[in-house]
Design a protein around this motif. Structure first.
Motif, PDB file in Angstrom:
ATOM      1  N   ILE A 245     -35.366  65.296 -28.973  1.00  0.00           N
ATOM      2  CA  ILE A 245     -36.785  65.597 -29.191  1.00  0.00           C
ATOM      3  C   ILE A 245     -36.910  66.956 -29.880  1.00  0.00           C
ATOM      4  O   ILE A 245     -36.287  67.930 -29.444  1.00  0.00           O
ATOM      5  CB  ILE A 245     -37.540  65.634 -27.843  1.00  0.00           C
ATOM      6  CG1 ILE A 245     -37.531  64.243 -27.195  1.00  0.00           C
ATOM      7  CG2 ILE A 245     -38.979  66.142 -28.046  1.00  0.00           C
ATOM      8  CD1 ILE A 245     -38.214  64.168 -25.844  1.00  0.00           C
ATOM      9  N   ASP A 246     -37.707  66.990 -30.950  1.00  0.00           N
ATOM     10  CA  ASP A 246     -38.025  68.266 -31.592  1.00  0.00           C
ATOM     11  C   ASP A 246     -39.325  68.759 -30.941  1.00  0.00           C
ATOM     12  O   ASP A 246     -40.421  68.299 -31.278  1.00  0.00           O
ATOM     13  CB  ASP A 246     -38.204  68.036 -33.104  1.00  0.00           C
ATOM     14  CG  ASP A 246     -38.609  69.313 -33.823  1.00  0.00           C
ATOM     15  OD1 ASP A 246     -39.017  70.283 -33.145  1.00  0.00           O
ATOM     16  OD2 ASP A 246     -38.539  69.328 -35.064  1.00  0.00           O
ATOM     17  N   TRP A 247     -39.185  69.690 -30.015  1.00  0.00           N
ATOM     18  CA  TRP A 247     -40.352  70.101 -29.223  1.00  0.00           C
ATOM     19  C   TRP A 247     -41.380  70.859 -30.060  1.00  0.00           C
ATOM     20  O   TRP A 247     -42.563  70.884 -29.727  1.00  0.00           O
ATOM     21  CB  TRP A 247     -39.919  70.902 -27.988  1.00  0.00           C
ATOM     22  CG  TRP A 247     -39.241  70.004 -26.991  1.00  0.00           C
ATOM     23  CD1 TRP A 247     -37.901  69.889 -26.754  1.00  0.00           C
ATOM     24  CD2 TRP A 247     -39.872  69.037 -26.131  1.00  0.00           C
ATOM     25  NE1 TRP A 247     -37.649  68.924 -25.795  1.00  0.00           N
ATOM     26  CE2 TRP A 247     -38.851  68.395 -25.392  1.00  0.00           C
ATOM     27  CE3 TRP A 247     -41.203  68.647 -25.908  1.00  0.00           C
ATOM     28  CZ2 TRP A 247     -39.110  67.394 -24.451  1.00  0.00           C
ATOM     29  CZ3 TRP A 247     -41.464  67.653 -24.967  1.00  0.00           C
ATOM     30  CH2 TRP A 247     -40.421  67.036 -24.252  1.00  0.00           C
ATOM     31  N   ASN A 248     -40.905  71.480 -31.163  1.00  0.00           N
ATOM     32  CA  ASN A 248     -41.882  72.163 -32.016  1.00  0.00           C
ATOM     33  C   ASN A 248     -42.800  71.158 -32.678  1.00  0.00           C
ATOM     34  O   ASN A 248     -43.988  71.400 -32.872  1.00  0.00           O
ATOM     35  CB  ASN A 248     -41.179  73.029 -33.063  1.00  0.00           C
ATOM     36  CG  ASN A 248     -40.666  74.287 -32.401  1.00  0.00           C
ATOM     37  OD1 ASN A 248     -41.256  74.754 -31.413  1.00  0.00           O
ATOM     38  ND2 ASN A 248     -39.565  74.809 -32.901  1.00  0.00           N
ATOM     39  N   GLU A 249     -42.222  69.998 -32.996  1.00  0.00           N
ATOM     40  CA  GLU A 249     -43.060  68.948 -33.568  1.00  0.00           C
ATOM     41  C   GLU A 249     -44.058  68.440 -32.517  1.00  0.00           C
ATOM     42  O   GLU A 249     -45.209  68.139 -32.830  1.00  0.00           O
ATOM     43  CB  GLU A 249     -42.175  67.801 -34.075  1.00  0.00           C
ATOM     44  CG  GLU A 249     -43.018  66.790 -34.749  1.00  0.00           C
ATOM     45  CD  GLU A 249     -42.339  66.063 -35.884  1.00  0.00           C
ATOM     46  OE1 GLU A 249     -41.131  66.250 -36.095  1.00  0.00           O
ATOM     47  OE2 GLU A 249     -43.060  65.274 -36.513  1.00  0.00           O
ATOM     48  N   VAL A 250     -43.621  68.380 -31.275  1.00  0.00           N
ATOM     49  CA  VAL A 250     -44.549  67.966 -30.205  1.00  0.00           C
ATOM     50  C   VAL A 250     -45.709  68.973 -30.136  1.00  0.00           C
ATOM     51  O   VAL A 250     -46.879  68.588 -30.083  1.00  0.00           O
ATOM     52  CB  VAL A 250     -43.821  67.867 -28.845  1.00  0.00           C
ATOM     53  CG1 VAL A 250     -44.797  67.439 -27.753  1.00  0.00           C
ATOM     54  CG2 VAL A 250     -42.635  66.903 -28.926  1.00  0.00           C
ATOM     55  N   ARG A 251     -45.366  70.244 -30.175  1.00  0.00           N
ATOM     56  CA  ARG A 251     -46.420  71.286 -30.140  1.00  0.00           C
ATOM     57  C   ARG A 251     -47.437  71.060 -31.258  1.00  0.00           C
ATOM     58  O   ARG A 251     -48.633  71.171 -31.052  1.00  0.00           O
ATOM     59  CB  ARG A 251     -45.806  72.679 -30.297  1.00  0.00           C
ATOM     60  CG  ARG A 251     -45.190  73.187 -29.027  1.00  0.00           C
ATOM     61  CD  ARG A 251     -44.752  74.647 -29.104  1.00  0.00           C
ATOM     62  NE  ARG A 251     -44.157  74.989 -27.829  1.00  0.00           N
ATOM     63  CZ  ARG A 251     -42.890  74.728 -27.496  1.00  0.00           C
ATOM     64  NH1 ARG A 251     -42.072  74.166 -28.366  1.00  0.00           N
ATOM     65  NH2 ARG A 251     -42.435  75.016 -26.289  1.00  0.00           N
TER      66      ARG A 251
END
Ligand code: PMP
Ligand code: GLN
Length: 383
Positions: free
Chosen positions: A149-155
């Motif tokens: 998971i790319d958490w920055n993309e989630v943000r």
């Protein structure tokens, strides 16, 4: 053609790939490494226990929330595994499988126009479950080929409309698992918001290489905003039992049960009564990771004789493989062709993407007898 009298709630949905590939496997007498289910017998003691309780007369409805002694055993197990105290009365509901628990949770919380963050590739029921409720899936690709998971993309994708984030670890179809660093990112993102988490943990006990399962149940602050979904089918090698459960906060469970009581009401009584006792047998579920890891490793060793490029799997029944050294066909065409021509059914991974992203990857299910894996790989080595 569906009925012209029905305005479809799921106009873009066909028959699930699991039904399609298992049908094809039967038709062509192929070894089925597609749909995820064991081809060996489930635990004999548990089978006998169900028979015994049926004969003793446990054949009428249990309460809508589930047989209380089973919910108590689940609460004990949660305390033992994750050191979290849950109330079996108000926080556990027995469901006809994990899929149903996920659908019920989403139906309980979603209003038309709400957004739900879903990672892709993802289990094929999630998007239709969101859309049938008039809500909008917001899709994020897991980073290929590790499927992280790319958490920055989630943000970036979280908005005022985000109602829920869908999690699944160990992950179907990739076998990727979440680590504590992922949970920290998640906590940071949802902290101070009203975002729910629907966590699909049906492969809780199928996690390899001594990696600890990062259950939502380890994080009381996350559990407050979560529906955590499990399946006995996966834990006891009986996928056809279709029995599972959901754990949430007491407040959320009130809404979950409003949906559940008018859809299923209560689940199969004899299996609940049998499991209430059987679940206390810790060795049984604790040994599952080792057994399944051995199968993964055996399959990986056998697959060295083929031209498939195996990806990593840290959990679940599944491992993915690239076939770009063999063919540049679309993965669906490839999967259908090798079922027909070589007698091994797999699942093309593009079906787990709404956009149909095709990385030339197929999914194999390795929860099979050694002989099944051997015969399958003998065939695959001819491709
Ligand atoms: N979630 C995932 C990721 C699965 O692979 C499965 C397996 N079918 C389920 C949910 C559903 O489990 P059940 O058969 O208990 O509905
Ligand atoms: N979970 C299983 C899989 O991913 C299949 C379940 C189903 O057929 N719906 O293969």
């Amino acid at each position: 053609m569906s009925s012209p009298l029905i305005q479809s709630k799921l106009p873009n949905v066909g028959t699930t790939i699991f039904t399609v590939m298992s049908g094809l496997a039967n038709q062509f007498n192929a070894i089925n490494l597609g749909q995820g289910f064991p081809d060996y017998q489930m635990n004999e003691d548990l089978m006998n226990k169900v028979t015994e309780v049926m004969q003793k007369g446990w054949n009428q409805y249990v309460p809508m929330q589930g047989y209380m002694p089973l919910r108590e055993s689940i609460a004990e197990k949660v305390d033992y595994l994750y050191q979290t105290k849950i109330d079996p009365g108000s926080q556990v509901t027995i469901t006809p499988g994990g899929t149903y628990a996920i659908y019920t949770a989403l139906t309980a919380i979603l209003q038309p126009g709400d957004e739900v963050i879903i990672f892709e590739p993802g289990y094929d029921s999630y998007i239709p479950n969101v859309e049938i409720n008039g809500a909008v899936p917001v899709l994020i690709d897991l980073k290929f080929p590790e499927y992280k998971i790319d958490w920055n993309e989630v943000r970036k994708k979280v908005s005022k409309k985000t109602k829920a984030i869908m999690l699944n670890s160990p992950h179907n179809p990739t076998g990727a698992v979440l680590h504590s660093s992922d949970m920290e990112e998640l906590r940071d993102i949802v902290n101070g918001t009203n975002i729910f988490i629907v966590s699909d943990e049906v492969y809780e006990h199928l996690i390899f290489d001594n990696i600890p399962h990062q259950s939502i149940l380890l994080y009381p602050d996350l559990l407050e905003r979560s529906f955590v979904c499990f399946s006995f089918g996966k834990t006891y090698n009986c996928t056809g039992w279709k029995l599972g459960y959901c754990i949430s906060s007491p407040e959320s469970m009130i809404e979950f049960r409003k949906v559940h009581q008018f859809n299923c009401f209560s689940c199969h009584t004899p299996s609940q009564v049998a499991l209430a006792d059987f679940l206390r047998n810790k060795e049984d579920y604790l040994s599952l990771s080792g057994i399944m890891q051995e199968k993964r490793d055996y399959f990986l060793r056998l697959m060295r004789d083929t031209r498939f490029g195996m990806l990593n799997s840290s959990g679940s029944y599944f491992i993915c493989a690239k076939y770009d050294r063999i063919s540049d066909e679309h993965d669906r065409d490839f999967a259908i062709r090798i079922t027909k021509e070589f007698g091994v059914a797999t699942i093309p991974v593009s079906v787990f993407y709404k956009s149909g992203t095709d990385n030339r990857v197929v999914r194999f299910c390795f929860s099979k007898k050694k002989e099944t894996l051997e015969t399958a790989v003998e065939r695959l080595s001819k491709i």
